[in-house]
Enzyme design. Structure first.
Site, PDB file in Angstrom:
ATOM      1  N   GLY A 145     -17.483  35.452 -25.456  1.00 61.72           N
ATOM      2  CA  GLY A 145     -18.579  34.566 -25.979  1.00 61.72           C
ATOM      3  C   GLY A 145     -19.165  34.837 -27.062  1.00 61.72           C
ATOM      4  N   PRO A 196      -9.981  35.619 -34.515  1.00 58.68           N
ATOM      5  CG  PRO A 196      -9.507  34.615 -36.542  1.00 58.68           C
ATOM      6  CD  PRO A 196      -9.434  34.375 -35.141  1.00 58.68           C
ATOM      7  CE1 TYR A 211      -2.866  25.632 -39.950  1.00 58.15           C
ATOM      8  CE2 TYR A 211      -4.466  27.348 -39.984  1.00 58.15           C
ATOM      9  CZ  TYR A 211      -4.220  26.057 -40.235  1.00 58.15           C
ATOM     10  OH  TYR A 211      -5.076  25.081 -40.766  1.00 58.15           O
ATOM     11  CE  LYS A 236      -2.749  25.042 -43.466  1.00 61.72           C
ATOM     12  NZ  LYS A 236      -2.692  23.581 -44.236  1.00 61.72           N
ATOM     13  CG  PHE A 276     -16.804  24.448 -25.271  1.00 54.32           C
ATOM     14  CD1 PHE A 276     -15.931  24.809 -24.713  1.00 54.32           C
ATOM     15  CD2 PHE A 276     -17.772  25.162 -25.991  1.00 54.32           C
ATOM     16  CE1 PHE A 276     -15.605  26.312 -24.647  1.00 54.32           C
ATOM     17  CE2 PHE A 276     -17.486  26.541 -25.978  1.00 54.32           C
ATOM     18  CZ  PHE A 276     -16.348  27.019 -25.472  1.00 54.32           C
TER      19      PHE A 276
HETATM   20  N1  UDP Z   1     -12.412  28.948 -27.653  1.00 55.76           N
HETATM   21  C1  UDP Z   1     -13.079  29.211 -26.516  1.00 55.76           C
HETATM   22  N2  UDP Z   1     -12.871  28.147 -25.580  1.00 55.76           N
HETATM   23  C2  UDP Z   1     -12.105  27.106 -25.843  1.00 55.76           C
HETATM   24  C3  UDP Z   1     -11.405  26.929 -27.083  1.00 55.76           C
HETATM   25  C4  UDP Z   1     -11.576  27.980 -27.973  1.00 55.76           C
HETATM   26  O1  UDP Z   1     -13.987  29.905 -26.270  1.00 55.76           O
HETATM   27  O2  UDP Z   1     -11.667  26.362 -24.943  1.00 55.76           O
HETATM   28  C5  UDP Z   1     -13.014  30.013 -28.740  1.00 55.76           C
HETATM   29  C6  UDP Z   1     -11.614  30.659 -29.587  1.00 55.76           C
HETATM   30  O3  UDP Z   1     -11.208  31.770 -28.882  1.00 55.76           O
HETATM   31  C7  UDP Z   1     -12.430  30.972 -30.832  1.00 55.76           C
HETATM   32  C8  UDP Z   1     -13.075  29.811 -31.209  1.00 55.76           C
HETATM   33  O4  UDP Z   1     -13.524  29.355 -29.862  1.00 55.76           O
HETATM   34  O5  UDP Z   1     -12.992  32.145 -31.083  1.00 55.76           O
HETATM   35  C9  UDP Z   1     -12.901  28.851 -31.888  1.00 55.76           C
HETATM   36  O6  UDP Z   1     -11.507  28.339 -31.634  1.00 55.76           O
HETATM   37  P1  UDP Z   1     -10.613  27.153 -32.163  1.00 55.76           P
HETATM   38  O7  UDP Z   1      -9.294  27.056 -31.489  1.00 55.76           O
HETATM   39  O8  UDP Z   1     -11.593  25.838 -31.956  1.00 55.76           O
HETATM   40  O9  UDP Z   1     -10.518  27.550 -33.726  1.00 55.76           O
HETATM   41  P2  UDP Z   1      -9.964  28.728 -34.579  1.00 55.76           P
HETATM   42  O10 UDP Z   1     -11.233  29.230 -35.417  1.00 55.76           O
HETATM   43  O11 UDP Z   1      -9.779  29.887 -33.534  1.00 55.76           O
HETATM   44  O12 UDP Z   1      -8.888  28.407 -35.130  1.00 55.76           O
END
Ligand code: UDP
Length: 283
Positions: free
Chosen positions: A179, A246, A117, A121, A163
């Site tokens: 977290g 990230p 990805y 991009k 969530f």
């Molecule tokens: N994340 C989490 N629990 C979940 C899904 C994602 O703690 O059930 C965390 C994930 O590890 C990341 C952030 O939430 O740090 C955002 O994840 P997402 O997949 O929404 O998008 P990303 O920015 O990683 O593409």
């Protein structure tokens, strides 16, 4: 009419209100296969954006971004049509600076599980700029930061929908890592408003331009907020952090503010309430 099952991510129900509009035509097609159609403006958003989905078929993901974007740019060139390409904050990888400005080149792992990805991009951005320099094609490259809202799928897999669904079902909230990772979450209608404004800018504006919310929140705070808003009995459960996740995401919005006079209007609480209402009705 398209075969619903072929949609790799979206749902036909999401556009059902438009299907009876005589000025609207839905044509399902895979961008990795060139198709010659007439057009006078192209918004190129093709590609799954949720890590769970784009990692399911990484070869398809990178070819959607590279071969798909090449096809879109060839189509634009033959139609003399501008192209607005939606890139991503993922081009910054795991950034060493925050907020992320458009002139930051990023820190991306070229061989990791997110690379299909991220690098896809990045290569697509290169293609846009090379078509602009070599063929004088009008381009607008927009880097979209985390976006959420109504019409997301239950199985989307990204943090907000996960969530909310877990909270509504009183299931454990799955926080990855400790977290402390942050994201800045933009409500979908704000994002769309920004894209439309950018599409109307004069032909000299190429971007890249960041679009997103700049209110950073940790994933643990987000989990607690969603538990409160849904009055859920869910408990927080810590899970293994996915590879190359990230640590931080926060857009510098100065270019958006200066060029399109745009700032997100919907704050996180209001956006979450709308999204919770939508998922409540859906499940
Ligand atoms: N994340 C989490 N629990 C979940 C899904 C994602 O703690 O059930 C965390 C994930 O590890 C990341 C952030 O939430 O740090 C955002 O994840 P997402 O997949 O929404 O998008 P990303 O920015 O990683 O593409």
């Amino acid at each position: 009419m398209a075969n619903m099952e072929l949609l790799c991510n979206g749902k036909i129900e999401n556009i059902k209100d438009n299907l009876n509009n005589p000025k609207f035509r839905f044509l399902e097609h895979d961008v990795t296969i060139f198709k010659n159609i007439k057009c006078n403006y192209i918004f190129h958003l093709a590609c799954p954006a949720s890590p769970v989905h784009y990692q399911k078929d990484p070869v398809k993901t990178i070819s959607t971004n590279v071969a798909g974007t090449l096809n879109i740019l060839e189509l634009a060139k033959s139609n003399k049509s501008p192209v607005l390409f939606t890139s991503t904050s993922e081009v910054y990888g795991d950034p060493e600076m925050s907020p992320q400005k458009e002139d930051y080149w990023g820190r991306v792992n070229p061989i990791g599980i997110r690379s299909c990805y991220d690098e896809g991009k990045r290569c697509a951005e290169t293609l846009c700029f090379d078509f602009h320099r070599q063929y004088n094609l009008e381009i607008k490259v927009v880097r979209i930061f985390n976006t959420y809202g109504t019409k997301m799928s239950i199985n989307d897999g990204r943090v907000v929908s996960n969530f909310i669904i877990q909270a509504l079902r009183n299931l454990p909230i799955t926080v990855y890592g400790n977290g402390k990772h942050t994201r800045s979450l933009c409500y979908v209608s704000d994002l769309i408003g920004g894209l439309i404004r950018i599409s109307k800018l004069n032909k000299n504006f190429t971007g890249p331009i960041n679009l997103g919310q700049n209110q950073e929140i940790t994933m643990l705070e987000l989990a607690r907020k969603i538990i409160n808003l849904t009055k859920s009995k869910s408990k927080i459960e810590f899970h293994k952090l996915p590879e190359n996740d990230p640590k931080q995401r926060n857009p510098d919005l100065q270019i958006a503010i200066n060029s399109i006079n745009w700032k997100p209007e919907i704050n996180l609480d209001d956006g979450l309430k709308k999204t919770i209402k939508y998922f409540k009705e859906l499940i």
